[in-house]
Design an enzyme around this catalytic site. Structure first.
Site, PDB file in Angstrom:
ATOM      1  N   THR A 172      15.062 125.225  48.981  1.00 25.82           N
ATOM      2  CA  THR A 172      15.225 126.663  48.761  1.00 25.82           C
ATOM      3  C   THR A 172      16.049 126.887  47.498  1.00 25.82           C
ATOM      4  OG1 THR A 172      15.133 127.157  51.127  1.00 25.82           O
ATOM      5  CG2 THR A 172      16.151 128.821  49.718  1.00 25.82           C
ATOM      6  N   ARG A 229      25.230 127.505  52.803  1.00 25.38           N
ATOM      7  CA  ARG A 229      24.323 126.537  52.190  1.00 25.38           C
ATOM      8  C   ARG A 229      22.962 127.171  51.956  1.00 25.38           C
ATOM      9  NH1 ARG A 229      20.927 123.782  55.531  1.00 25.38           N
ATOM     10  NH2 ARG A 229      21.252 121.835  54.438  1.00 25.38           N
ATOM     11  N   LEU A 230      22.239 126.586  51.026  1.00 25.79           N
ATOM     12  CA  LEU A 230      20.812 126.839  50.843  1.00 25.79           C
ATOM     13  C   LEU A 230      20.110 125.504  51.032  1.00 25.79           C
ATOM     14  CD1 LEU A 230      20.525 129.202  47.724  1.00 25.79           C
ATOM     15  CD2 LEU A 230      20.128 129.790  50.118  1.00 25.79           C
ATOM     16  N   ASP A 231      18.993 125.511  51.730  1.00 18.88           N
ATOM     17  CA  ASP A 231      18.273 124.276  51.991  1.00 18.88           C
ATOM     18  C   ASP A 231      17.885 123.566  50.699  1.00 18.88           C
ATOM     19  OD1 ASP A 231      18.379 124.834  54.717  1.00 18.88           O
ATOM     20  OD2 ASP A 231      16.506 125.967  54.648  1.00 18.88           O
ATOM     21  N   TYR A 232      17.644 122.281  50.818  1.00 15.51           N
ATOM     22  CA  TYR A 232      17.240 121.436  49.688  1.00 15.51           C
ATOM     23  C   TYR A 232      16.050 122.036  48.941  1.00 15.51           C
ATOM     24  CZ  TYR A 232      15.552 117.171  47.330  1.00 15.51           C
ATOM     25  OH  TYR A 232      15.128 116.242  46.412  1.00 15.51           O
TER      26      TYR A 232
END
Length: 243
Positions: free
Chosen positions: A105, A100-103
């Site tokens: 990022t 995942r990539l943060d919201y």
């Protein structure tokens, strides 16, 4: 014939490890019969395989790079109605993000329907390197950056050694640009690492995943991985596992 847990993983239902748990829990049937023995061999094109009474569809595996924008959730759905990474693709095949990539990022995110492939890349023991470019508050000293290079203690444990490069500092804005490469995937890890040395991240972008880059992509755009890229990712992960 192939092992049942491998077929389930390749269908994108779950990772191979999770597939083994599903089998052991009696949640998988083959031709209507419950199967709990790991290593059971099946013929994917002929045998009817169900997980929790839902037939699995053995799709052709697909692999994509997405240049994820900020403000997008790394998931296939969101109960708050926010945009998710699969919104950038058609519905002709099932996809899920690798990690995942943060919201807040942006950057390179892989998506696939191949659960086994995703599990290989996400598992810490395979040590696939991810490079980020961070805009941080203030100008970190060389001593503080060395703390990140050696590994720094967070609330969920010490981070592995990282590669860190000071790119530039802007005295007018009081900010710096730092490149950092890690192979772990702790929640919000890069942000927490910089917070730990007193230089919060203002903006974060993942520029590289292994040897893959965002070259040729604009934010919100995606491209399919080439066969040799998929092969190289597998070989790279296996090589690092064995080192």
């Amino acid at each position: 014939m192939e092992r049942l847990q491998k077929v389930i993983a390749q269908a994108g239902v779950a990772s191979r490890r999770k597939a083994e748990e599903l089998i052991s829990e009696g949640r998988v049937t083959v031709n209507g019969e419950v199967v709990t023995e790991l290593g059971t061999k099946v013929t994917p094109r002929k045998d009817k395989i169900e997980v929790d009474r839902v037939p699995i569809d053995r799709e052709e595996p697909v692999y994509y790079i997405l240049y994820k924008p900020t403000g997008v959730i790394s998931s296939v759905s969101d109960d708050k109605g926010r945009k998710v990474v699969t919104d950038f693709f058609s519905n002709e095949f099932r996809l899920f993000p690798v990690g995942r990539l943060d919201y807040d990022t942006s950057g390179l995110l892989l998506l696939t329907n191949d659960g086994e492939f995703a599990n290989i890349l996400m598992h810490p023991k395979y040590k696939v390197t991810k490079m980020y470019v961070a805009k941080v508050q203030g100008v970190p000293s060389r001593e503080k950056l060395k703390l990140l290079e050696r590994g720094i203690m967070l609330e969920d444990g010490k981070t592995a050694p990282a590669r860190v490069k000071f790119v530039s500092g802007n005295p007018k804005t009081g900010t710096s640009i730092i490149e950092i490469s890690i192979h772990e995937g702790k929640n919000r890890q890069v942000r927490r690492m910089f917070e730990a040395i007193g230089h919060p991240v203002l903006k974060l972008k993942r520029e590289m995943y292994g040897f893959l880059t965002l070259k040729g992509l604009n934010t919100g755009e995606a491209r399919e991985l080439r066969p040799h890229e998929v092969k190289q990712l597998r070989e790279m992960a296996e090589k690092k596992k064995n080192n």
